[in-house]
Design an enzyme around this catalytic site. Structure first.
Site, short mmCIF file in Angstrom:
data_model
loop_
_atom_site.label_atom_id
_atom_site.label_comp_id
_atom_site.label_asym_id
_atom_site.label_seq_id
_atom_site.Cartn_x
_atom_site.Cartn_y
_atom_site.Cartn_z
N CYS A 176 8.40 -5.85 -15.45
CA CYS A 176 8.67 -7.19 -16.31
C CYS A 176 7.44 -8.14 -16.21
CB CYS A 176 9.78 -7.82 -15.66
SG CYS A 176 10.37 -9.26 -16.36
N GLU A 214 -18.84 16.91 -25.34
CA GLU A 214 -20.25 16.60 -25.90
C GLU A 214 -20.81 15.43 -24.99
OE1 GLU A 214 -18.50 15.30 -29.47
OE2 GLU A 214 -18.10 13.01 -28.46
N HIS A 273 -5.56 3.05 -14.51
CA HIS A 273 -5.03 2.14 -15.37
C HIS A 273 -3.55 1.96 -15.52
CE1 HIS A 273 -8.78 2.58 -17.92
NE2 HIS A 273 -9.03 1.52 -17.19
N GLN A 278 -8.13 7.43 -15.23
CA GLN A 278 -7.89 6.36 -16.17
C GLN A 278 -6.62 6.92 -17.06
OE1 GLN A 278 -11.70 5.50 -18.42
NE2 GLN A 278 -12.17 7.26 -17.43
#
Ligand code: NAD
Length: 241
Positions: A123, A210, A115, A97
């Protein structure tokens, strides 16, 4: 960790889904942690495609800082471990990502940029692609056709690049193991990929500092720095099990 490594060793197809957390040890802040990007820049003012269209000067002033930071960053031990796993034949693709190109800098070959990337500008009018440095020379970057340029990365409100979407879904459907590294798994459709892999019978290995949204479906969870955990896994894989 040894039993997770054994599963990777036996798997026909292993893929890694990586997020901003793999690059924090390279000095690039993630988005959602306490000191992350969105704690300094309001996502609603900078993160959406409409923001750059309606206020290009403001958004490009933030992008300029971000891009210069990305250019200086170097891959860390986590990126290098994934590249090593690929070269040993134990990792078949990375779906990232991230827009920082650090997997490629570390030597990974099969990288799907879910992404897009910040190496290029595109453009918004004609779709022409430029090296990002071309855009950085102008205060409000414009294409030869007059259209506005933006980094060739996905803003909120934009579709995922089609080729990346098709390849990623195919890997998620067909992999035996998915390593999910340093992602909060809160951004869809990327967050769908581990769910898809799980439904198709893949073993999910979570690596995060975590517990995350992935924890509920993970078969193995390793909590700590990706730059410490991934080299350990790569090291185990390099030995006879
Ligand atoms: P996120 O910020 O939502 O989540 C990052 C996750 O990584 C968190 O769960 C955090 O606990 C974990 N993490 C942080 N440091 C870690 C470390 N050293 N080791 C292991 N885990 C660690 O990021 P996301 O899920 O990737 O989603 C945010 C979106 O922002 C992505 O779509 C990405 O495109 C973009 N982004 C990219 C970059 C980059 O290119 N480096 C940086 C920031 C954001």
């Amino acid at each position: 960790m040894i039993s997770a490594a054994k599963i990777i060793k036996k798997a026909k197809i292993t893929v890694a889904l990586t997020g901003a957390g793999i690059s924090t040890e390279s000095g690039i802040p993630d988005f959602r942690s306490k000191d992350g990007l969105w704690s300094k820049f309001n996502i609603n003012e900078y993160g959406y495609i409409d923001n750059i269209i309606n206020n290009p000067g403001k958004v490009w002033s933030m992008l300029r800082i971000l891009i210069n930071d990305l250019k200086k960053a170097e891959p860390n031990a986590g990126h290098i471990a994934l590249a090593k796993m690929e070269s040993m034949g134990y990792l078949h693709a990375i779906i990232t990502q991230n827009v920082d190109s650090l997997h490629q800098k570390a030597g990974s070959k099969n990288v799907i940029e879910f992404h897009g990337n910040f190496r290029e500008a595109v453009c918004l009018k004609c779709g022409k692609i430029y090296p990002i440095d071309y855009a950085l020379q102008q205060e409000i970057p414009r294409c030869e056709c007059g259209g506005l340029l933006k980094p060739n990365a996905t803003f909120f409100g934009e579709p995922i690049p089609k080729d990346a979407l098709i390849k990623s879904f195919s890997y998620a459907e067909n992999c035996d193991v998915m390593l999910v590294v340093g992602t909060s798994a809160m951004v869809y459709p990327a967050a769908q990929l581990p769910e898809m892999a799980k439904r198709n019978g893949a073993v999910i290995i979570e690596i995060n500092k975590e517990p995350s949204m992935i924890t509920g479906i993970a078969d193995y969870s390793f909590y700590g720095k990706a730059g410490e955990i991934l080299p350990k896994i790569a090291n185990i894989l390099s030995k006879e099990l």
